[in-house]
Design a protein around this motif. Sequence first.
Motif, PDB file in Angstrom:
ATOM      1  N   PHE A   1       0.721  -0.736  -0.289  1.00 18.93           N
ATOM      2  CA  PHE A   1       0.013   0.169  -0.225  1.00 18.93           C
ATOM      3  C   PHE A   1       1.040   1.036   0.646  1.00 18.93           C
ATOM      4  O   PHE A   1       2.054   1.454   0.643  1.00 18.93           O
ATOM      5  N   ARG A   2       0.717   2.381  -0.626  1.00 18.47           N
ATOM      6  CA  ARG A   2       1.524   2.950  -1.136  1.00 18.47           C
ATOM      7  C   ARG A   2       0.639   5.080  -1.025  1.00 18.47           C
ATOM      8  O   ARG A   2      -0.581   4.907  -0.726  1.00 18.47           O
ATOM      9  N   ILE A   3       1.461   5.642   0.114  1.00 17.34           N
ATOM     10  CA  ILE A   3       0.833   6.988   0.456  1.00 17.34           C
ATOM     11  C   ILE A   3       1.546   8.073   0.030  1.00 17.34           C
ATOM     12  O   ILE A   3       3.188   7.871   0.688  1.00 17.34           O
ATOM     13  N   PRO A   4       1.255   8.761  -0.975  1.00 17.11           N
ATOM     14  CA  PRO A   4       1.993   9.779  -1.442  1.00 17.11           C
ATOM     15  C   PRO A   4       1.706  11.088  -0.756  1.00 17.11           C
ATOM     16  O   PRO A   4       0.375  11.833   0.021  1.00 17.11           O
ATOM     17  N   LEU A   5       2.271  12.253  -0.657  1.00 14.65           N
ATOM     18  CA  LEU A   5       2.435  13.626  -0.590  1.00 14.65           C
ATOM     19  C   LEU A   5       3.054  14.271  -1.516  1.00 14.65           C
ATOM     20  O   LEU A   5       4.504  14.409  -1.216  1.00 14.65           O
ATOM     21  N   THR A   6       2.721  14.550  -2.189  1.00 15.09           N
ATOM     22  CA  THR A   6       2.943  15.430  -2.889  1.00 15.09           C
ATOM     23  C   THR A   6       1.808  16.614  -3.542  1.00 15.09           C
ATOM     24  O   THR A   6       1.161  17.409  -3.101  1.00 15.09           O
ATOM     25  N   LEU A   7       3.297  17.979  -4.077  1.00 16.91           N
ATOM     26  CA  LEU A   7       2.809  19.019  -4.634  1.00 16.91           C
ATOM     27  C   LEU A   7       2.027  19.203  -6.313  1.00 16.91           C
ATOM     28  O   LEU A   7       2.746  18.335  -6.460  1.00 16.91           O
ATOM     29  N   GLN A   8       1.307  19.896  -6.568  1.00 16.70           N
ATOM     30  CA  GLN A   8       1.218  19.248  -8.011  1.00 16.70           C
ATOM     31  C   GLN A   8       1.357  20.885  -7.972  1.00 16.70           C
ATOM     32  O   GLN A   8       0.897  21.400  -8.213  1.00 16.70           O
ATOM     33  N   TYR A   9       1.461  21.365  -9.695  1.00 20.24           N
ATOM     34  CA  TYR A   9       1.527  22.933 -10.207  1.00 20.24           C
ATOM     35  C   TYR A   9       0.903  22.257 -11.821  1.00 20.24           C
ATOM     36  O   TYR A   9       0.635  21.296 -12.472  1.00 20.24           O
ATOM     37  N   GLU A  10      -0.430  23.110 -11.986  1.00 26.32           N
ATOM     38  CA  GLU A  10      -1.125  22.996 -13.559  1.00 26.32           C
ATOM     39  C   GLU A  10      -1.443  24.141 -13.615  1.00 26.32           C
ATOM     40  O   GLU A  10      -1.449  25.310 -13.824  1.00 26.32           O
ATOM     41  N   THR A  11      -1.247  24.292 -15.666  1.00 24.18           N
ATOM     42  CA  THR A  11      -1.728  25.257 -16.215  1.00 24.18           C
ATOM     43  C   THR A  11      -3.245  25.439 -15.932  1.00 24.18           C
ATOM     44  O   THR A  11      -4.052  25.197 -15.741  1.00 24.18           O
ATOM     45  N   LEU A  12      -3.674  26.550 -16.956  1.00 26.90           N
ATOM     46  CA  LEU A  12      -5.045  26.909 -16.953  1.00 26.90           C
ATOM     47  C   LEU A  12      -6.031  26.750 -18.205  1.00 26.90           C
ATOM     48  O   LEU A  12      -5.257  25.993 -19.645  1.00 26.90           O
ATOM     49  N   GLY A  13      -6.625  26.123 -18.605  1.00 26.63           N
ATOM     50  CA  GLY A  13      -7.448  26.098 -19.477  1.00 26.63           C
ATOM     51  C   GLY A  13      -8.240  24.724 -19.582  1.00 26.63           C
ATOM     52  O   GLY A  13      -8.306  23.896 -18.672  1.00 26.63           O
ATOM     53  N   ILE A  14      -8.783  24.183 -21.639  1.00 25.48           N
ATOM     54  CA  ILE A  14      -9.620  23.728 -20.624  1.00 25.48           C
ATOM     55  C   ILE A  14      -8.652  21.755 -20.716  1.00 25.48           C
ATOM     56  O   ILE A  14      -8.918  20.815 -20.346  1.00 25.48           O
ATOM     57  N   VAL A  15      -7.337  21.793 -21.755  1.00 20.48           N
ATOM     58  CA  VAL A  15      -6.302  21.004 -21.692  1.00 20.48           C
ATOM     59  C   VAL A  15      -5.164  22.065 -20.882  1.00 20.48           C
ATOM     60  O   VAL A  15      -4.766  22.937 -21.127  1.00 20.48           O
ATOM     61  N   ARG A  16      -4.767  20.948 -20.443  1.00 26.17           N
ATOM     62  CA  ARG A  16      -3.960  21.782 -19.350  1.00 26.17           C
ATOM     63  C   ARG A  16      -2.676  20.591 -19.356  1.00 26.17           C
ATOM     64  O   ARG A  16      -2.591  19.795 -19.390  1.00 26.17           O
ATOM     65  N   TRP A  17      -1.646  21.404 -18.698  1.00 27.09           N
ATOM     66  CA  TRP A  17       0.135  20.545 -18.565  1.00 27.09           C
ATOM     67  C   TRP A  17       0.360  20.480 -16.736  1.00 27.09           C
ATOM     68  O   TRP A  17      -0.329  21.692 -16.251  1.00 27.09           O
ATOM     69  N   TYR A  18       0.468  19.339 -16.553  1.00 23.88           N
ATOM     70  CA  TYR A  18       0.490  19.523 -15.995  1.00 23.88           C
ATOM     71  C   TYR A  18       1.668  18.741 -14.313  1.00 23.88           C
ATOM     72  O   TYR A  18       2.080  17.731 -15.407  1.00 23.88           O
ATOM     73  N   MET A  19       2.527  18.986 -13.860  1.00 22.54           N
ATOM     74  CA  MET A  19       3.466  18.251 -13.238  1.00 22.54           C
ATOM     75  C   MET A  19       3.027  18.427 -11.514  1.00 22.54           C
ATOM     76  O   MET A  19       3.184  19.145 -10.466  1.00 22.54           O
ATOM     77  N   ARG A  20       3.507  16.603 -11.265  1.00 25.18           N
ATOM     78  CA  ARG A  20       3.672  16.634  -9.503  1.00 25.18           C
ATOM     79  C   ARG A  20       4.809  16.333  -9.234  1.00 25.18           C
ATOM     80  O   ARG A  20       5.301  15.194  -9.636  1.00 25.18           O
ATOM     81  N   THR A  21       4.795  16.538  -7.530  1.00 23.69           N
ATOM     82  CA  THR A  21       6.345  15.666  -7.291  1.00 23.69           C
ATOM     83  C   THR A  21       5.968  15.884  -5.874  1.00 23.69           C
ATOM     84  O   THR A  21       5.681  16.574  -5.031  1.00 23.69           O
ATOM     85  N   GLY A  22       6.939  14.755  -5.351  1.00 26.91           N
ATOM     86  CA  GLY A  22       7.055  14.770  -3.430  1.00 26.91           C
ATOM     87  C   GLY A  22       7.181  13.637  -3.496  1.00 26.91           C
ATOM     88  O   GLY A  22       8.110  12.800  -3.851  1.00 26.91           O
ATOM     89  N   VAL A  23       7.252  13.182  -2.119  1.00 23.67           N
ATOM     90  CA  VAL A  23       7.846  11.490  -1.738  1.00 23.67           C
ATOM     91  C   VAL A  23       6.242  10.443  -1.807  1.00 23.67           C
ATOM     92  O   VAL A  23       5.066  11.240  -1.321  1.00 23.67           O
ATOM     93  N   VAL A  24       6.509   9.256  -1.511  1.00 25.98           N
ATOM     94  CA  VAL A  24       6.231   8.196  -1.532  1.00 25.98           C
ATOM     95  C   VAL A  24       6.281   7.294  -0.444  1.00 25.98           C
ATOM     96  O   VAL A  24       7.509   6.422  -0.357  1.00 25.98           O
ATOM     97  N   TYR A  25       5.648   7.105   0.711  1.00 24.34           N
ATOM     98  CA  TYR A  25       6.036   5.819   1.241  1.00 24.34           C
ATOM     99  C   TYR A  25       4.876   4.537   0.949  1.00 24.34           C
ATOM    100  O   TYR A  25       3.999   4.164   0.927  1.00 24.34           O
ATOM    101  N   ASP A  26       5.556   3.303   0.751  1.00 26.12           N
ATOM    102  CA  ASP A  26       5.793   2.173   0.458  1.00 26.12           C
ATOM    103  C   ASP A  26       5.522   0.669   1.876  1.00 26.12           C
ATOM    104  O   ASP A  26       6.634   1.221   2.820  1.00 26.12           O
ATOM    105  N   ILE A  27       3.839   0.510   2.115  1.00 26.42           N
ATOM    106  CA  ILE A  27       4.362   0.014   3.331  1.00 26.42           C
ATOM    107  C   ILE A  27       4.042  -1.366   2.746  1.00 26.42           C
ATOM    108  O   ILE A  27       3.012  -1.974   1.969  1.00 26.42           O
TER     109      ILE A  27
END
Length: 285
Positions: free
Chosen positions: A123-149
């Motif tokens: 089981f995996r629990i992520p904690l990330t921060l995401q940035y996305e552009t505006l519009g109908i079609v958006r580009w996004y990027m997220r990054t952060g850490v994941v704890y894997d149990i």
Amino acid sequence: MKLMKKNSNLHVILGCFTTLLITNTTLAQEWSIEGGAHFINQRKENAFPISGKSEGFSVGIGYSKYLNTNWSLNTGISYFNSKINFAASNINGTYNETDMENDSFEFRYNVESFEEKIQCSSFRIPLTLQYETLGIVRWYMRTGVVYDISIGNSKYNQNWGNIKTSGYYPQWDAELHGPNYVGFGNMGNLHHEGNFKLQNNFSWLVETGVKQQLRAVDDIYLGLFFELGLNNIRPKTDATEKAIVYTKNIQEPLVYNSVLNQEIYKDKKLALYTIGFKIRYAIDF
């Protein structure tokens, strides 16, 4: 006077905190379901002989809290299933042993091919921060850490190809290639199973892709991700065993060990990285 100053500072802090809570309730939230597939490999330093066939899949749910129209904090929980394959060829070794009559000898083994498949779930629990552009079609990027149990024990399956063993007795200058029931001879091909406990894992995640708005309240994400394991997940047990161990037990004259328990790999680390894709359906509210 000092008491009044402390109370004043406390009121300011509580006021700011309350304001943030009220403000946050007006920002968008997002629930999502996701699925994905990934390929597994290892960082090259101190690596096991991992095969390119290693792969897996994941399913999960996610939650995002938007800080503004571009930035959001993300978490959730997902089920992660992986098959890690190890492969090697021309495995051989020798070491001293004593037989059932307490005569000393040199046990010798040679294996033409070897493959081990480890089936592991977590089981995996992520904690990330995401940035996305505006519009109908958006580009996004997220990054952060994941704890894997890690869930329970991981199961491994081994396929040994063309196993040949013998016992060399230097006191008589004789090498025995049989009988098989005492562990000597041409053992052919063999399948063996076992299990062990992998350690939990921390990893760093980067994901990027496009977010397509379907209607006013739902979206679909299509993304690629890279995840780098930050710690060694191999079992905590000491790797002190030979690949093939001779015993004096006629019922089981030979024991076959996992690569994670073999002393030849005792200095190796199981630090993985994964590359894959995800599809996510999200509902805004």
